[in-house]
Design a protein around this motif. Structure first.
Motif, PDB file in Angstrom:
ATOM      1  N   GLY A  75       0.954  -1.024   0.203  1.00 34.00           N
ATOM      2  CA  GLY A  75      -0.035   0.013   0.013  1.00 34.00           C
ATOM      3  C   GLY A  75       0.979   1.189  -0.165  1.00 34.00           C
ATOM      4  N   PRO A  76       1.735   1.644   1.142  1.00 35.48           N
ATOM      5  CA  PRO A  76       2.380   2.548   1.270  1.00 35.48           C
ATOM      6  C   PRO A  76       3.889   2.096   0.314  1.00 35.48           C
ATOM      7  CG  PRO A  76       1.883   1.864   3.288  1.00 35.48           C
ATOM      8  CD  PRO A  76       1.441   0.840   2.312  1.00 35.48           C
TER       9      PRO A  76
ATOM     10  N   VAL B 160       1.763   5.743 -12.585  1.00 36.21           N
ATOM     11  CA  VAL B 160       1.240   6.085 -11.137  1.00 36.21           C
ATOM     12  C   VAL B 160       1.537   4.865 -10.269  1.00 36.21           C
ATOM     13  CG1 VAL B 160      -0.419   6.662  -9.558  1.00 36.21           C
ATOM     14  CG2 VAL B 160      -0.376   7.932 -11.779  1.00 36.21           C
ATOM     15  N   THR B 161       2.574   4.790  -9.209  1.00 35.45           N
ATOM     16  CA  THR B 161       3.078   3.642  -8.542  1.00 35.45           C
ATOM     17  C   THR B 161       2.976   4.135  -7.169  1.00 35.45           C
ATOM     18  OG1 THR B 161       4.580   2.003  -8.056  1.00 35.45           O
ATOM     19  CG2 THR B 161       5.197   4.300  -9.168  1.00 35.45           C
ATOM     20  N   GLY B 162       2.782   3.065  -6.116  1.00 35.79           N
ATOM     21  CA  GLY B 162       3.107   3.257  -4.920  1.00 35.79           C
ATOM     22  C   GLY B 162       4.488   3.116  -4.440  1.00 35.79           C
ATOM     23  N   LYS B 163       5.420   2.621  -5.375  1.00 35.55           N
ATOM     24  CA  LYS B 163       6.890   2.592  -5.141  1.00 35.55           C
ATOM     25  C   LYS B 163       7.151   3.858  -4.727  1.00 35.55           C
ATOM     26  CE  LYS B 163       9.299  -0.410  -7.840  1.00 35.55           C
ATOM     27  NZ  LYS B 163       9.504  -1.488  -6.883  1.00 35.55           N
TER      28      LYS B 163
ATOM     29  N   LEU C 289      11.953   2.739  -8.013  1.00 36.25           N
ATOM     30  CA  LEU C 289      11.493   2.867  -9.510  1.00 36.25           C
ATOM     31  C   LEU C 289      12.591   3.166 -10.364  1.00 36.25           C
ATOM     32  CD1 LEU C 289       9.046   2.495 -11.333  1.00 36.25           C
ATOM     33  CD2 LEU C 289       8.552   5.156 -10.792  1.00 36.25           C
ATOM     34  N   ASP C 290      13.341   4.039  -9.960  1.00 35.32           N
ATOM     35  CA  ASP C 290      14.474   4.645 -10.975  1.00 35.32           C
ATOM     36  C   ASP C 290      15.274   3.413 -11.210  1.00 35.32           C
ATOM     37  OD1 ASP C 290      13.225   7.115 -10.960  1.00 35.32           O
ATOM     38  OD2 ASP C 290      14.753   8.001  -9.704  1.00 35.32           O
ATOM     39  N   ILE C 291      15.743   2.488 -10.046  1.00 32.39           N
ATOM     40  CA  ILE C 291      16.502   1.190 -10.364  1.00 32.39           C
ATOM     41  C   ILE C 291      15.915   0.674 -11.089  1.00 32.39           C
ATOM     42  CG2 ILE C 291      17.302  -0.819  -9.111  1.00 32.39           C
ATOM     43  CD1 ILE C 291      17.618   0.927  -6.666  1.00 32.39           C
TER      44      ILE C 291
ATOM     45  N   GLY D 279       4.875   6.723  -4.898  1.00 34.92           N
ATOM     46  CA  GLY D 279       4.538   6.965  -3.507  1.00 34.92           C
ATOM     47  C   GLY D 279       5.169   8.202  -2.705  1.00 34.92           C
ATOM     48  N   ASP D 280       6.290   8.766  -3.167  1.00 35.10           N
ATOM     49  CA  ASP D 280       7.069   9.896  -2.520  1.00 35.10           C
ATOM     50  C   ASP D 280       6.122  10.980  -3.130  1.00 35.10           C
ATOM     51  OD1 ASP D 280       8.732   8.070  -1.374  1.00 35.10           O
ATOM     52  OD2 ASP D 280      10.038   8.385  -3.144  1.00 35.10           O
ATOM     53  N   ASP D 281       5.495  10.985  -4.147  1.00 32.27           N
ATOM     54  CA  ASP D 281       4.868  12.340  -4.774  1.00 32.27           C
ATOM     55  C   ASP D 281       3.343  12.549  -4.268  1.00 32.27           C
ATOM     56  OD1 ASP D 281       7.467  12.683  -6.152  1.00 32.27           O
ATOM     57  OD2 ASP D 281       6.480  11.199  -7.684  1.00 32.27           O
ATOM     58  N   VAL D 282       2.904  11.611  -3.432  1.00 30.11           N
ATOM     59  CA  VAL D 282       1.399  11.768  -2.984  1.00 30.11           C
ATOM     60  C   VAL D 282       1.291  11.604  -1.605  1.00 30.11           C
ATOM     61  CG1 VAL D 282       0.472  11.007  -5.088  1.00 30.11           C
ATOM     62  CG2 VAL D 282       0.889   9.526  -3.109  1.00 30.11           C
ATOM     63  N   ILE D 283       0.517  12.491  -1.044  1.00 30.31           N
ATOM     64  CA  ILE D 283       0.149  12.092   0.381  1.00 30.31           C
ATOM     65  C   ILE D 283      -0.698  11.028   0.787  1.00 30.31           C
ATOM     66  CG2 ILE D 283      -1.131  13.007   2.338  1.00 30.31           C
ATOM     67  CD1 ILE D 283      -0.819  15.895   1.001  1.00 30.31           C
ATOM     68  N   HIS D 284      -1.786  10.669  -0.330  1.00 30.81           N
ATOM     69  CA  HIS D 284      -2.718   9.377  -0.213  1.00 30.81           C
ATOM     70  C   HIS D 284      -2.188   8.501  -0.939  1.00 30.81           C
ATOM     71  CE1 HIS D 284      -4.777  12.040   2.661  1.00 30.81           C
ATOM     72  NE2 HIS D 284      -5.210  12.870   1.603  1.00 30.81           N
ATOM     73  N   PRO D 285      -1.871   7.378  -0.600  1.00 33.56           N
ATOM     74  CA  PRO D 285      -1.557   6.098  -1.877  1.00 33.56           C
ATOM     75  C   PRO D 285      -2.775   5.496  -2.313  1.00 33.56           C
ATOM     76  CG  PRO D 285      -1.157   5.144   0.405  1.00 33.56           C
ATOM     77  CD  PRO D 285      -1.595   6.781   0.721  1.00 33.56           C
ATOM     78  N   LYS D 286      -2.901   4.734  -3.200  1.00 24.60           N
ATOM     79  CA  LYS D 286      -3.759   4.188  -3.876  1.00 24.60           C
ATOM     80  C   LYS D 286      -4.385   3.027  -2.614  1.00 24.60           C
ATOM     81  CE  LYS D 286      -1.026   2.464  -7.069  1.00 24.60           C
ATOM     82  NZ  LYS D 286      -0.504   2.167  -8.382  1.00 24.60           N
ATOM     83  N   PRO D 287      -5.833   2.986  -2.728  1.00 27.80           N
ATOM     84  CA  PRO D 287      -6.723   3.349  -3.851  1.00 27.80           C
ATOM     85  C   PRO D 287      -7.221   4.725  -3.739  1.00 27.80           C
ATOM     86  CG  PRO D 287      -7.744   2.077  -1.631  1.00 27.80           C
ATOM     87  CD  PRO D 287      -6.338   2.361  -1.542  1.00 27.80           C
TER      88      PRO D 287
END
Length: 217
Positions: A45-46, A103-106, A111-113, A130-138
């Motif tokens: 999730g996170p 759009v990923t939770g990674k 992700l860059d690797i 996941g570093d770019d959002v406050i709220h992860p998916k869903p």
């Protein structure tokens, strides 16, 4: 369709095996715990850093996070292989002037690797981690942010992923959703949250875009 946004893990790359190895190394080293694949997947999730911060008992979180990335990089070539069908599919979308994003939770670092190792680091117009959002998916925050950066309307866009969280995020963002079962290790028998479409093979997406021949749920 003017834009297609993808989840990453299990959608664009079969990274689950390496995530298991890296997390198992961390929890064994710092908590002396042997975690099963199911134990680890239940934490998803996170971002990876979020998973370690939330679940590791040891207070030395910083070194644990560093170990995760060391193992992720160390085993990447061995455990994660390029997928020619996916690379060709992204090339096809570019030929059709369809914008692409992730759009990923990674976390950005892992992700860059993966993108660099799989030679995919220059294929996407936008990337939301996941570093770019406050709220992860869903939560739909990542998908909505991607649409804004791509400057496309929701009804001209599709979000593609392999999990219920992906489909729910896409539906909440009011975009067309597609659930995929085209990579190993990421194939739920049924989606609990029903996507607009299901693609069993990578070529199904191209067929959908070219002919509109698909199975609508």
């Amino acid at each position: 369709m003017k834009a297609i946004i993808f989840d990453f893990d299990g959608t664009l790359a079969n990274t689950l095996p390496i995530c298991y190895v890296a997390f198992q190394s961390v929890f064994k080293e710092f908590d002396n715990k042997d975690l099963s694949s199911e134990d680890i997947r239940s934490m998803f999730g996170p971002s990876e850093t979020g998973i370690i911060i939330e679940n590791l008992k040891n207070t030395n979180k910083e070194n644990a996070i560093e170990l995760y990335y060391e193992k992720y990089l160390e085993y990447h070539e061995q455990l994660v292989k390029p997928n020619n069908d996916i690379t060709e599919m992204i090339g096809y979308l570019k030929e059709k002037d369809i914008k692409t994003g992730i759009v990923t939770g990674k976390a950005r670092r892992s992700l860059d690797i993966s993108l660099k190792a799989l030679h995919m680091d220059n294929l996407f117009e936008i990337i939301i981690t996941g570093d770019d959002v406050i709220h992860p998916k869903p939560h739909p925050e990542g998908v909505v942010k991607a649409l804004s950066l791509l400057e496309v309307e929701r009804n001209d866009s599709m979000f593609i992923g392999e999990s219920d969280a992906d489909i729910e995020a896409g539906l909440k963002a009011n975009v067309t959703t597609a659930g995929v079962k085209w990579l190993p290790d990421y194939q739920p028998s049924e989606f609990s949250v029903k996507p607009n479409y299901i693609f069993d093979r990578v070529t199904d997406l191209k067929r959908h875009l070219e002919k509109g021949v698909h199975s609508e749920l």
